[in-house]
Design an enzyme around this catalytic site. Structure first.
Site, PDB file in Angstrom:
ATOM      1  N   ASP B 405      72.326  75.136 119.913  1.00 13.86           N
ATOM      2  CA  ASP B 405      72.451  73.696 119.771  1.00 13.86           C
ATOM      3  C   ASP B 405      71.817  72.985 120.970  1.00 13.86           C
ATOM      4  O   ASP B 405      72.141  73.295 122.122  1.00 13.86           O
ATOM      5  CB  ASP B 405      73.950  73.377 119.693  1.00 13.86           C
ATOM      6  N   GLU B 434      67.341  74.848 118.369  1.00 18.87           N
ATOM      7  CA  GLU B 434      67.530  73.568 117.672  1.00 18.87           C
ATOM      8  C   GLU B 434      67.165  72.440 118.627  1.00 18.87           C
ATOM      9  O   GLU B 434      68.001  71.735 119.140  1.00 18.87           O
ATOM     10  CB  GLU B 434      68.982  73.410 117.185  1.00 18.87           C
TER      11      GLU B 434
END
Lengths: 673, 673
Positions: B405, B434
């Site tokens: 993330d 990401e």
């Protein structure tokens, strides 16, 4: 942007990451910065070789700077002049997409160093957030001290003018209404002062330092004339001396050349001397090839007694200088069998099994008048030292341009060391690489230090060949280090197109060479349309390498006026100076080549249109490149032909040209304002 | 060419030149070789980062090798498998213009090393000269011993088969007539044996070693399905447990996905928990966002008690594996205010002036349910160690795929170290980045080690946008290290084209993602055409991040059959595997996009033609790329639409397509033999 003259800050342990690091077992080092620099330009092979520039150039640099998160960065370029540890610095301009650009001026010859810095613009990040919070109606009071602290740190390091700006901003924290304070804090002058002066959080750079080798202008802009001094006498009955040759210097100077390049001027061997017409049996008066260097009279340090003494040479050189001609000498690192080194240093030569020295050979040919040097000799260091000292000797004697014979047959490292050592003492020295070999070797020699290089120009004749080759040469990375020298002929190359087509070919090849590169050259005889070749080859029949030639400058129909005009145009037009843009444009008739030169400095662009293989009259529509020339679609403009002084009125993109080899083989059109 | 398995020779002091050297004051070092290697490929930033490959790849390499003079060179590629110092070597093929190419096979995951060698082919130079002298009628007798000596040295190192060849050649010196001897000495088998076995004069290499990170195939070829496990229950009334979610795994497996990616499965904080619809005031049953990691029940090492125990998770993971689904976990390195670290390690967080911990903010928004970690904390080493250990913990527990993330908000060096350390212990670990941020940051993360990366795909909708972006991604240098993962949607991205155009857009975006990259992904709900967005944004209205959703796989008109078919096509067609060629071809109607995929391994190519913004029926002529497909001009060929199993007969370059959004938005055409 004015340069700050200062030592840039750096902090221990701060450097660009070099390789995968192990887990830190090396004790307490400061961690690497979160800021990363990428894609520094221009840089050759990660800095292995210097880029090349000329005195007076503004070096255009760029780099990408990134960091995680959203805080903005400031980037700068730092540079150090030759021999100096004092760093100057200028902030770079953010161009978007994490790309930063700028320039620095190089104003003297030598090895310049430059490096990039970047750091977090804490003030910029702070004020941007503050404005957003404020706009969203949040209370910004708790956030104010952080910015004030940065500005106070800036003030402590400010110059007079910035001091006032910063002082006013800091005072505003106490006195101004909130809205006025914000206006002041986000003003360009405060932001700019903070970018420069704030403590450099997350600093990276300026290491690694990259290098730029800066030459005097002549390394990048010159017209060369090659002449055998022994042919510059009153007749072809005997070789001329320097004292005699001196008399002919004004003739050469009148042609507007800048450099007079002399083939080797050293004593010539007699053993296995080649006779006239490259014969095995020299006649008694045959002078031999100057590239068979060395005799009982001396080696590479000596002057051929037939030419005179060192004093005669120096007199000749001085007289040439007065006429605007700088002398270039030939470095032919090989020996005749009579060279003193053959006896003094036999270990500098290769030997056959029977103990004899190997002469030069290129199967199935043997060159018995020449012994190559063995650069991997057991006394490698002694030989290399001697050769480097030779060049230094001639440089001490005032010669600062050398044309290097066949550098591609000697080790790359030898040249890199020779050029570096000579440049350390004589940074104004220019080396021309005469390497007619495969492209990657030619380019390597240019990267390792040769100032300029012979090219394949003589073998590029059709419009598509010329367009393709000069597009390659004028693109990155070549344009950063490879300076193409376009000789229209040499004592070894009389190209088939000259032999076959005669005068119009001589004319167009001169126009092309003089306008496609800021460096061009002519070997004497070209202006007299000498074109008798050995059948089926590109060699001159009865080559001047083995005899004395006399030429009459008043011979009717010679090309001296064209050469003089080309050289005058080159000196007058900024578009033909180094760094100007070269672009090709479409010409309907493929027999014609069209290109433009656009000056980097203020000045008018030129359009050149040439009938490149001038066998017959060609006419065509050409598509003028309006955008790079700054011309509006469908506008009318005048062009002046600098070869004829005729003026044409052209309109818009499509215009008509006709080039009749009997009348004019090329236009050099200056776009008039 | 078979690989030689051996330690390559090297000699002290022999290495590629690294920088301008000073005059040698360092004592007697062997001088650098006259041979130079240039432009090794593929190499990233001079070897700073590894290239990426997959197990089973043949790594294609090339290098330029030059030396002064005219002797030929031999070049080779050397390589070492992960953890090994044993070198294999294969000769490279001379392609002309001093360029050499070859390949080596990488057959297991880990960090491979490779380097180039080159040396002077003394034997080749000798025999070539000998043949020229002989042809010119010169006596070659004095030259023979040199070649014989080389062959004798080769024989001493030869294997059985080469020994015979060399023995016969050496014997021929004594016995054969001169002409037969020359024929034998220049035979390909003798030349080849000599190239390999002769003493390596002027050797350079194999240093510097470059690196290739080799992943298992799933890092480059996989279809991902993202699902919140709490939504995989029998209803939306309560969050599901792993035990309940297990029951739904067959439904996902039926779709043909390879990876099931779960948002964070850790305890969720209660302080400042976000309610349904991202409200500030959560209802009593609102489960909170899984990205607010940590509660009294534990942190990143723990399992959300609502989902069950670690054993339940492992049971779920095993069951998924049996169904062909590998579990990917989410690495969200941030904490809820209730995370145990907030009290155990307050120094790992940033603090405001009043001592309170800073929550995440992106002016003018504040995320009070999340505390970011301070990666530049005074206890930086402790924090970094703890995070790396967390990943190792999950890897030990059997999880080998991590979706990371927001990596772009943490230091690059952190990720480089984390990935390196985890890879050293678990080389089969896959990391998906990401990072939705600026391109240079995304590319840096990929270079420093992320196995695959989210892209701008969801924001590239028109045919020109898609063509431009995927041309960039499939070109050098990106193709060496950036593996694009194409998610058609995510919990945060419901792209406007899906919201606006509905079903045909869902269909075409799935076809594009599944065929433009070997990596694609779907966030659950896509197959049910969920497309209620927040007005004017790309967020889902009533996002699953803050609630439990129940979906009925038997809902009429869902896209499950399309997804299953796409995944089946991907597994069956070599053209959709990693490394296959992607090229775009002209389609007259700009509303349609045409591209081909051509397998690197044997197999049939595919043509994809898509109505990319499917608002209405579009028809067009397309220009089939005959050359890359190996089709003759004007030949007739059959194409099978793998989406409909219909067969069309096409002819030559120009062919007709019609794509009606109500019927079919795209063709995936396999060119039949």
């Amino acid at each position: 942007m004015p340069a700050l003259r200062k030592k840039p800050e750096s902090r221990p342990g701060t450097r660009r990451s070099g390789s995968r690091r192990g887990t830190s077992s090396e004790g307490p080092v400061r961690p690497p910065s979160v800021v990363v620099l990428e894609s520094p330009e221009p840089v050759l092979e990660g800095g292995r070789f210097p880029i090349k520039r000329l005195v007076g150039d503004h070096v255009e640099v760029s780099v990408d700077a990134i960091r995680p998160g959203s805080e903005p960065l400031t980037a700068s370029i730092c540079w150090m002049p030759p021999g100096s540890e004092e760093t100057s610095e200028a902030l770079l301009t953010a161009e978007g997409n994490d790309h930063y650009t700028g320039t620095f001026l190089v104003d003297r010859p030598g090895l310049w160093r430059y490096g990039f810095c970047a750091w977090t613009d804490r003030y910029g990040g702070w004020i941007d957030s503050l404005l957003k919070w404020s706009k969203a109606g949040e209370d910004i009071t708790p956030d104010l001290p952080a910015g004030r602290e940065i500005l106070e740190a800036c003030r402590a390091r400010a110059t007079d003018q910035e001091y006032g700006t910063l002082q006013a901003a800091i005072a505003a924290f106490d006195s101004d209404p909130r809205e006025d304070l914000l206006t002041r804090l986000q003003s360009p002058s405060v932001r700019e002062a903070a970018r420069r002066l704030q403590p450099r959080a997350d600093l990276v750079g300026p290491e690694p330092w990259y290098t730029a080798w800066v030459d005097r202008e002549r390394a990048g802009f010159a017209a060369w004339y090659e002449a055998f001094p022994r042919s510059l006498g009153p007749s072809d009955r005997a070789p001329a001396s320097f004292r005699q040759a001196e008399e002919r210097l004004p003739e050469i100077s009148e042609l507007g050349f800048d450099v007079l390049y002399l083939p080797p001027i050293h004593p010539i061997g007699t053993t296995a001397r080649r006779g006239r017409g490259n014969s095995d049996a020299p006649g008694p008066g045959d002078p031999g090839s100057p590239w068979a260097v060395g005799s009982a009279a001396g080696g590479h340090e000596a002057i051929d007694p037939g030419l005179g003494t060192l004093e005669d040479f120096q007199h000749f050189r001085q007289r040439a200088a007065e006429l605007g001609l700088e002398i270039a000498l030939d470095l032919a690192f090989q020996c005749s069998p009579d060279h003193p080194w053959v006896h003094e240093h036999p270990e500098w030569f290769s030997h056959r099994a029977d103990g004899s020295i190997r002469y030069a050979e290129n199967p199935p040919k043997r060159y018995k008048d020449i012994y190559p040097l063995d650069f991997e000799s057991p006394d490698r260091e002694g030989l290399w030292r001697a050769l480097i000292d030779l060049v230094a000797l001639w440089a001490e004697r005032g010669v600062r341009i050398f044309r290097v014979d066949n550098p591609h047959t000697k080790p790359f490292d030898f040249w890199e060391r020779l050029i570096r050592e000579v440049h350390e003492r004589f940074p104004d020295t220019i080396f021309l690489s005469e390497a007619f070999t495969r492209p990657k070797i030619m380019y390597r020699l240019a990267r390792l230090g040769f100032s300029e290089s012979y090219t394949y120009f003589t073998w590029r004749n059709s419009s598509s060949e010329l367009r393709e080759y000069f597009t390659e040469l004028s693109s990155a990375p070549l344009r950063e280090y490879f300076r193409p020298m376009l000789f229209v002929n040499t004592p070894d190359i009389l190209s088939p197109v000259l032999q076959r087509l005669g005068r119009p070919a001589f004319e167009v090849r001169a126009v092309l060479a003089a306008t496609l590169s800021p460096l061009w050259g002519v070997y004497s005889g070209y202006e007299f349309l000498e074109r008798e070749g050995v059948e089926g080859s590109e060699e001159y029949r009865d080559s001047e390498k083995y005899r004395v030639v006399h030429r009459d400058p008043s011979a009717p129909g010679n090309l001296r006026p064209l050469l003089a005009r080309l050289n005058r145009i080159r000196h007058e037009e900024p578009a033909l100076r180094p760094g100007s843009e070269l672009g090709f444009f479409p010409v309907d008739n493929a027999g014609l080549l069209g290109y433009y030169r656009k000056p980097r400095t203020p000045g008018r662009p030129l359009l050149v249109i040439a009938n490149v293989l001038p066998e017959r009259t060609l006419e065509s529509l050409v598509s003028v490149p309006l955008e790079p020339l700054g011309l509006a679609e469908d506008s009318e403009f005048r062009v002046r032909d600098l070869l004829t002084d005729r003026i044409y009125t052209w309109k818009g993109r499509r215009n008509y040209v006709k080039l009749d080899p009997g009348v004019q083989v090329a236009h050099i059109l200056r776009v008039e304002p």
